[in-house]
Design a protein around this motif. Structure first.
Motif, PDB file in Angstrom:
ATOM      1  N   ALA A 143      23.212 -37.875 -12.592  1.00  0.00           N
ATOM      2  CA  ALA A 143      23.570 -39.183 -13.131  1.00  0.00           C
ATOM      3  C   ALA A 143      22.578 -40.238 -12.671  1.00  0.00           C
ATOM      4  O   ALA A 143      22.179 -41.113 -13.449  1.00  0.00           O
ATOM      5  N   LEU A 144      22.142 -40.148 -11.433  1.00  0.00           N
ATOM      6  CA  LEU A 144      21.169 -41.095 -10.911  1.00  0.00           C
ATOM      7  C   LEU A 144      19.831 -40.916 -11.627  1.00  0.00           C
ATOM      8  O   LEU A 144      19.198 -41.900 -12.011  1.00  0.00           O
ATOM      9  N   LYS A 145      19.419 -39.682 -11.835  1.00  0.00           N
ATOM     10  CA  LYS A 145      18.148 -39.414 -12.518  1.00  0.00           C
ATOM     11  C   LYS A 145      18.205 -39.896 -13.958  1.00  0.00           C
ATOM     12  O   LYS A 145      17.251 -40.489 -14.459  1.00  0.00           O
ATOM     13  N   ASP A 146      19.351 -39.678 -14.641  1.00  0.00           N
ATOM     14  CA  ASP A 146      19.504 -40.121 -16.025  1.00  0.00           C
ATOM     15  C   ASP A 146      19.418 -41.643 -16.114  1.00  0.00           C
ATOM     16  O   ASP A 146      18.889 -42.176 -17.097  1.00  0.00           O
ATOM     17  N   ARG A 147      19.895 -42.337 -15.098  1.00  0.00           N
ATOM     18  CA  ARG A 147      19.863 -43.794 -15.113  1.00  0.00           C
ATOM     19  C   ARG A 147      18.428 -44.290 -14.908  1.00  0.00           C
ATOM     20  O   ARG A 147      18.033 -45.309 -15.454  1.00  0.00           O
TER      21      ARG A 147
END
Length: 172
Positions: A164-168
């Motif tokens: 989720a952090l990488k997608d953001r």
């Protein structure tokens, strides 16, 4: 409870004689100390009537009494005030502890369920507070208050959090 008792009223067993009756009514400051020690919001009324009489055995006594109190606990779920009225009768068998000259502690079960009186003293205040504690709900809950388990997230994997952090960060 702290090491010092919030309420103490000591009587020596040689003062009991054929019997002793006592009414305990702690003042406002003492009730405040008791309330703090028992994690109560307030202890508005607290009256204990006690009677101690010797049993036919020479080193045993029976304490009978009644505790009447109005306290305010805190609901464990809503944290709201929860008024509680106590009116409870009790009876306690007591036996004088044998004086030993050794430093060893010996536990005997001669007196079935009898409280041991040490140093010839009975702390009526301590017994009064103990009977109040036994009358209170250890898990107070307002009527109708229910615990609702929060829903668990569908993915609780640490890799899901990293994804989720990488997608953001990746606007690609």
């Amino acid at each position: 409870m702290s090491m010092t008792q919030p309420f103490s009223d000591v009587v020596r067993i040689n003062q009991i004689g054929a019997g002793l009756s006592r009414r305990l009514e702690p003042d406002a400051d003492t009730r405040k100390r008791i309330a703090q020690s028992l994690d109560l919001q307030r202890l508005e009324d607290f009256i204990v009537d006690l009677e101690i009489k010797p049993t036919p055995s020479t080193s045993e006594w029976t304490m009978r009494g009644r505790v009447v109190a109005h306290a305010v606990q805190t609901c464990g779920l809503t944290l709201e005030p929860l008024p509680v009225d106590v009116d409870r009768r009790f009876s306690i068998q007591m036996a004088e502890a044998a004086a030993e000259e050794t430093d060893e502690i010996e536990i005997t079960l001669d007196e079935e369920g009898a409280d041991l009186i040490e140093d010839g003293k009975i702390d009526l205040g301590q017994y009064a507070v103990e009977q109040l504690v036994l009358s209170l709900d250890p898990f107070p809950r307002k009527p109708g208050a229910e615990f609702v388990q929060p829903e668990e997230p569908s993915e609780i994997s640490p890799f899901a959090a990293l994804k989720a952090l990488k997608d953001r960060e990746d606007p690609a």
